[in-house]
Design a protein around this motif. Structure first.
Motif, PDB file in Angstrom:
ATOM      1  N   UNK A   1       0.812  -1.222   0.000  1.00  0.00           N
ATOM      2  CA  UNK A   1       0.000   0.000   0.000  1.00  0.00           C
ATOM      3  C   UNK A   1       0.848   1.277   0.000  1.00  0.00           C
ATOM      4  N   UNK A   2       2.163   1.160   0.188  1.00  0.00           N
ATOM      5  CA  UNK A   2       3.063   2.315   0.118  1.00  0.00           C
ATOM      6  C   UNK A   2       3.813   2.248  -1.206  1.00  0.00           C
ATOM      7  N   UNK A   3       3.869   3.349  -1.914  1.00  0.00           N
ATOM      8  CA  UNK A   3       4.471   3.333  -3.242  1.00  0.00           C
ATOM      9  C   UNK A   3       5.421   4.511  -3.412  1.00  0.00           C
ATOM     10  N   UNK A   4       6.377   4.344  -4.334  1.00  0.00           N
ATOM     11  CA  UNK A   4       7.435   5.312  -4.582  1.00  0.00           C
ATOM     12  C   UNK A   4       7.000   6.417  -5.541  1.00  0.00           C
ATOM     13  N   UNK A   5       7.796   7.474  -5.658  1.00  0.00           N
ATOM     14  CA  UNK A   5       7.483   8.544  -6.621  1.00  0.00           C
ATOM     15  C   UNK A   5       7.571   8.061  -8.063  1.00  0.00           C
ATOM     16  N   UNK A   6       6.947   8.819  -8.929  1.00  0.00           N
ATOM     17  CA  UNK A   6       7.005   8.643 -10.381  1.00  0.00           C
ATOM     18  C   UNK A   6       7.798   9.817 -10.934  1.00  0.00           C
ATOM     19  N   UNK A   7       8.665   9.570 -11.917  1.00  0.00           N
ATOM     20  CA  UNK A   7       9.485  10.643 -12.471  1.00  0.00           C
ATOM     21  C   UNK A   7       9.338  10.711 -13.981  1.00  0.00           C
ATOM     22  N   UNK A   8       9.705  11.859 -14.523  1.00  0.00           N
ATOM     23  CA  UNK A   8       9.652  12.067 -15.977  1.00  0.00           C
ATOM     24  C   UNK A   8      10.852  12.890 -16.400  1.00  0.00           C
ATOM     25  N   UNK A   9      11.325  12.658 -17.607  1.00  0.00           N
ATOM     26  CA  UNK A   9      12.429  13.434 -18.166  1.00  0.00           C
ATOM     27  C   UNK A   9      12.350  13.359 -19.680  1.00  0.00           C
ATOM     28  N   UNK A  10      12.714  14.463 -20.341  1.00  0.00           N
ATOM     29  CA  UNK A  10      12.698  14.433 -21.796  1.00  0.00           C
ATOM     30  C   UNK A  10      12.924  15.798 -22.412  1.00  0.00           C
ATOM     31  N   UNK A  11      12.648  15.876 -23.705  1.00  0.00           N
ATOM     32  CA  UNK A  11      12.961  17.062 -24.488  1.00  0.00           C
ATOM     33  C   UNK A  11      11.721  17.569 -25.219  1.00  0.00           C
ATOM     34  N   UNK A  12      11.742  18.868 -25.506  1.00  0.00           N
ATOM     35  CA  UNK A  12      10.673  19.494 -26.273  1.00  0.00           C
ATOM     36  C   UNK A  12      11.265  20.621 -27.098  1.00  0.00           C
ATOM     37  N   UNK A  13      10.857  20.716 -28.349  1.00  0.00           N
ATOM     38  CA  UNK A  13      11.258  21.838 -29.199  1.00  0.00           C
ATOM     39  C   UNK A  13       9.992  22.455 -29.772  1.00  0.00           C
ATOM     40  N   UNK A  14      10.036  23.749 -29.990  1.00  0.00           N
ATOM     41  CA  UNK A  14       8.832  24.419 -30.439  1.00  0.00           C
ATOM     42  C   UNK A  14       9.099  25.585 -31.348  1.00  0.00           C
TER      43      UNK A  14
ATOM     44  N   UNK B   1       3.871  25.252 -33.213  1.00  0.00           N
ATOM     45  CA  UNK B   1       4.182  23.834 -33.390  1.00  0.00           C
ATOM     46  C   UNK B   1       5.103  23.388 -32.265  1.00  0.00           C
ATOM     47  N   UNK B   2       4.840  22.225 -31.693  1.00  0.00           N
ATOM     48  CA  UNK B   2       5.703  21.669 -30.637  1.00  0.00           C
ATOM     49  C   UNK B   2       5.939  20.188 -30.912  1.00  0.00           C
ATOM     50  N   UNK B   3       7.186  19.741 -30.726  1.00  0.00           N
ATOM     51  CA  UNK B   3       7.550  18.333 -30.805  1.00  0.00           C
ATOM     52  C   UNK B   3       8.147  17.940 -29.460  1.00  0.00           C
ATOM     53  N   UNK B   4       7.838  16.722 -28.986  1.00  0.00           N
ATOM     54  CA  UNK B   4       8.279  16.353 -27.643  1.00  0.00           C
ATOM     55  C   UNK B   4       8.509  14.847 -27.548  1.00  0.00           C
ATOM     56  N   UNK B   5       9.302  14.482 -26.543  1.00  0.00           N
ATOM     57  CA  UNK B   5       9.515  13.079 -26.194  1.00  0.00           C
ATOM     58  C   UNK B   5       9.887  13.026 -24.720  1.00  0.00           C
ATOM     59  N   UNK B   6       9.073  12.294 -23.916  1.00  0.00           N
ATOM     60  CA  UNK B   6       9.309  12.194 -22.478  1.00  0.00           C
ATOM     61  C   UNK B   6       9.231  10.740 -22.032  1.00  0.00           C
ATOM     62  N   UNK B   7      10.140  10.371 -21.137  1.00  0.00           N
ATOM     63  CA  UNK B   7      10.175   9.025 -20.575  1.00  0.00           C
ATOM     64  C   UNK B   7       9.712   9.094 -19.119  1.00  0.00           C
ATOM     65  N   UNK B   8       8.725   8.274 -18.771  1.00  0.00           N
ATOM     66  CA  UNK B   8       8.187   8.209 -17.411  1.00  0.00           C
ATOM     67  C   UNK B   8       8.635   6.900 -16.772  1.00  0.00           C
TER      68      UNK B   8
END
Length: 819
Positions: free
Chosen positions: A580-593, A607-614
């Motif tokens: 019932x106890x859980x760890x944080x979730x993280x994200x990282x990535x790039x975006x160009x616009x 216009x925006x292009x992006x890619x993120x890893x969770x």
């Protein structure tokens, strides 16, 4: 790169051992406070097209300061006060109809909602999971899914910031931010009164607003809205049923009659108010105090739970073969039996179902402007109480599956934040801030279960299978900063980081378990978790403005979503803290616009292009082997795509505006060994290769779509306003929203599929040239599309699927007078 660490204590009934950290928190915070301050000017609203045609500037606060939207290196969708009024967008669900990539699924229990943006969202089944889409009201974070019950009246603007936004908005903004700004007092007296009637739900709505100066330095704004439905959006097709209980003390079986609900739902009543005082003794100092209160009552807490997909080939529901699965706006539920009504905790004496939500908030903000420095202090306290009674089989299921349940949850939050931002006429400027937040959740739930009772138990427990209680105390201290360097006049680099230290001390226990269930659930045996995390979330952007009307940017972003504790779980014989106890979730990535204003400021094209890893996705599921809800971290996901938005306002045709968007988003699990969906077999991947998840057969979802993640979405709209006769003008607007097909289940369940759809909103208006009198006709989802915003396996019939269904066609007639 973001990092975190966690500490989870072994089960211990004495859960006060985290209290000693409070002093450490406060001393650490005060030390930072002494060296820090915060600032950002008052948010300006997105502006409407000028009367002579062409585009006007849209100002936003995506970086906690007022900027032209076209200059900000963030993918932003802004909605002005006029647009909000055009479609009566008075809550988040209505706002989501104008934002193709943002979806809301209203749920009855757990967190109360599933908010999804760019294919990233949070399960609604656990109240302990905070949303991946952060909701900000007047600069203050509201993290609970129950925020969808808040009524947002008299708004000045709405901004949707897409992608991770940790640097400026903190934790729990991994998918994006919905930032709402209420209207400020005006410098001259203004009054407004509005009455409306919505025809589908037979809802009467009244709203009043008064604003103006009390003195040369003090202004006030008061807004109030009330509504009452005499019908509802969803029909009740429930069937009368009998719920029989076996008394474990006497061995006697007693039948209890549970009549079907007959009225349409939700039958809502709401009353919402806000008072704003603003004091401006000098041009440098602004002090604002806002007080909000919200009351929202429904006749059924699961009024939009539709059994729309059956695992049975003949299309009937497993838990009640008398009901067929269908994509209709019909629900199937029953009153509590008379014997249980008023006896079970939080149930009503007449046996009626309900959801009752109350919230209060007060926010104080101080803005002080020096020659080269802006300072701001924001302090907030908010509290909400949610209580419901539910026929939680959802489908008029009879013996022994009936499950009358109730819940009472209280959430409190206090926060104070300081920021300082320089405004030197120099290449380098700085921003620095510090935030302290304290939260407390108290959660209580009861449920009749398995057709059992106990006449020897206390009266409140007689017909219960279980009674559970959980609590989480949280504290957060965060500090953040950014350096902005104008390398040359048209090239700016910015880099910043947010550091977060957070603790949550929680427990979950069952004060009562029926004797017949004490081998399955444990009575008075608490599960305790004391958790702590540290996280660094950096961000860097490079912005190039070759001309006044053209901006190009590239950004690297990270984000952190708080870990936590599943307060709505169960303590079974095998439950341990890690269940019932859980760890944080993280994200990282790039975006160009690319942002541009073209054709002599008649066309806006972004216009925006992006890619993120969770990573470490937070997932809540029901483990049938141990009969327990489990929230855990599992696998990862990647979202990548491109978004195109445009707005065209020709000077040759004043009052005409054409706007739209096209979005491609590919959201896929990268590595996820997941629970099997209800009814899944070995042939369809359940348990293939010996895969297991928490002791149960599992499936490999790597490479499959996340929940509510259509590949293609888009919108197209047109609005026009012109004078039609002396003293009168009229206008219309039509907005279409397209979504490709998607799976509503987080576990790849095929029958949770939502087909591609186009929904259509439109409005017609006739008003005086001075805007004093106005009559409007507002239609939403005119195409009456059946839209599922989230889905779960049906209780007691897991192969079948229940959907959290959005509103059907609604049409409202509205009259307004301003003076």
């Amino acid at each position: 790169m973001a990092d975190s660490r966690r500490r989870t204590a072994a089960p211990n009934p004495d859960h006060n051992n985290g209290r000693d950290r409070v002093k450490t928190f406060r001393s650490r915070y005060l030390a930072m406070l002494a060296a820090s301050a915060v600032a950002f000017p008052v948010t300006a609203a997105a502006q409407d097209a000028p009367a002579q045609g062409g585009l006007s500037d849209i100002v936003v606060t995506a970086r906690r300061k007022v900027e032209n939207m076209q200059d900000v290196p963030v993918a932003v969708t802004a909605i002005s006060a006029a647009q909000i009024q055009k479609y009566d967008m008075t809550n988040l669900e209505k706002i989501s109809t104008q934002t193709p990539q943002f979806t809301i699924g209203r749920a009855s229990n757990g967190s109360g909602a599933q908010l999804t943006l760019r294919g990233i969202g949070s399960s609604a089944s656990s109240i302990g999971i905070e949303q991946s889409v952060a909701v900000i009201l007047d600069g203050v974070y509201y993290g609970q899914g129950r925020v969808i019950n808040e009524g947002f009246l008299d708004l000045g603007s709405v901004e949707m910031l897409k992608g991770p936004q940790a640097l400026f908005f903190g934790k729990n903004a991994t998918a994006g931010v919905i930032s709402l700004k209420s209207a400020d007092p005006t410098t001259h007296a203004e009054y407004m009164a509005r009455v409306g009637y919505e025809m589908k739900a037979r809802e009467v709505v009244g709203e009043v607003m008064a604003s103006g100066p009390l003195s040369d330095t003090l202004g006030i704004r008061v807004a109030l809205r009330g509504s009452k439905m005499f019908g509802g959006y969803f029909a009740n097709g429930g069937l009368n049923k009998t719920y029989s209980t076996f008394d474990v003390a006497t061995g006697i079986t007693t039948p209890h009659f549970a009549p079907a609900l007959t009225s349409d739902n939700p039958g809502a009543r709401a009353l919402i108010g806000r008072v704003t005082l603003q004091y401006k003794p000098t041009s440098r100092l602004t002090m604002t105090l806002r007080a909000n209160a919200s009351m929202d009552d429904n006749d059924n807490n699961s009024w939009n739970y539709v059994p729309y997909a059956c695992g049975n080939p003949n299309g009937t529901f497993g838990a009640n073969p008398s009901i067929r699965c269908a994509k209709t706006f019909t629900v199937y539920q029953n009153y509590f039996p008379a014997d249980l009504a008023g006896a079970n905790p939080f149930s009503r004496a007449d046996g009626s179902l309900y959801n009752q939500y109350r919230s209060w908030a007060i926010t104080g903000q101080v803005d002080y402007s020096l020659d080269h420095l802006n300072l701001t202090l924001i302090t907030n306290y908010n509290k909400n109480v949610n209580q419901w009674a539910c026929d939680c089989t959802i489908v008029s299921a009879a013996d022994p599956l009936s499950a009358p349940s109730t819940e009472h949850s209280v959430y409190n939050a206090f926060s104070t934040e300081f920021r300082a931002q320089t405004k030197f006429d120099a290449p380098v400027n700085l921003m620095w801030g510090v935030l302290y937040q304290s939260t407390k959740r108290n959660h209580t739930q009861s449920g009749s279960f398995g057709g059992i009772s106990d006449s020897s138990a206390p009266a409140a427990y007689k017909y219960l299978g279980y009674y559970k209680r959980s609590e989480t105390d949280g504290e957060t201290i965060t500090t953040y900063g950014q350096v902005e360097w104008k390398i040359v006049p048209n090239v700016t680099a910015a880099a910043g980081v947010r550091y977060t230290h957070e603790t949550k001390d929680s427990y979950l226990t069952h004060p009562y378990i029926n004797l017949a269930l004490q081998g399955l659930f444990l009575q008075n045996r608490p599960v305790v978790a004391n958790q702590a995390w540290d996280n660094w979330s950096p961000e860097a952007t490079l912005t190039w403005k070759p001309t006044r009307d053209l901006t190009l940017y590239a950004a690297y972003k990270t984000a952190y979503k708080s870990g936590g504790f599943s307060n709505s779980g169960f303590v079974s014989a095998t439950t341990v803290a890690s269940d019932v106890a859980f760890n944080p979730e993280t994200a990282a990535g790039f975006e160009v616009g690319f942002k541009s204003t073209l054709m002599d400021r008649q066309l806006r094209l972004n216009i925006a292009l992006y890619s993120y890893l969770y990573k470490d996705l937070q997932v809540d599921f029901f483990n049938a082997t141990t009969f327990a809800f489990i929230t855990t971290n599992a696998g990862g996901a990647r979202t990548k795509g491109v978004e195109v938005e445009f707005e065209y306002a020709p000077r040759a045709v004043a009052g005409l505006n054409v706007h739209g968007s096209v979005n491609y988003n590919r959201a896929r699990y990268t590595n996820y060994v997941a629970p099997c969906y209800g009814g899944q077999t070995v042939a369809t991947g359940c348990g293939a290769g010996g895969l297991t998840f928490h002791g149960a057969d599992a499936q490999n979802l790597s490479g499959t779509p996340t929940a509510v993640a259509p590949d293609w979405t888009g919108s197209l709209g047109i609005s026009y306003e012109a004078e039609v006769s002396r003293g009168w003008k009229s206008g219309f607007s039509i907005d279409a929203r397209y979504s490709g097909a998607y799976l509503a289940s987080a576990f790849g369940k095929p029958n949770s599929r939502q087909d591609a759809y186009v929904s259509l909103d439109a409005s017609l208006r006739l008003k005086t040239v001075d805007d004093r009198y106005e009559i409007a006709l507002i239609g939403k989802n005119i195409t009456n599309r059946f839209i599922v915003g989230g889905a779960i396996d049906a209780p007691n019939s897991a192969a079948d699927t229940l959907g959290f269904v959005n509103l059907p066609r609604t049409v409202q007639l509205q009259g307004t007078v301003r003076f």
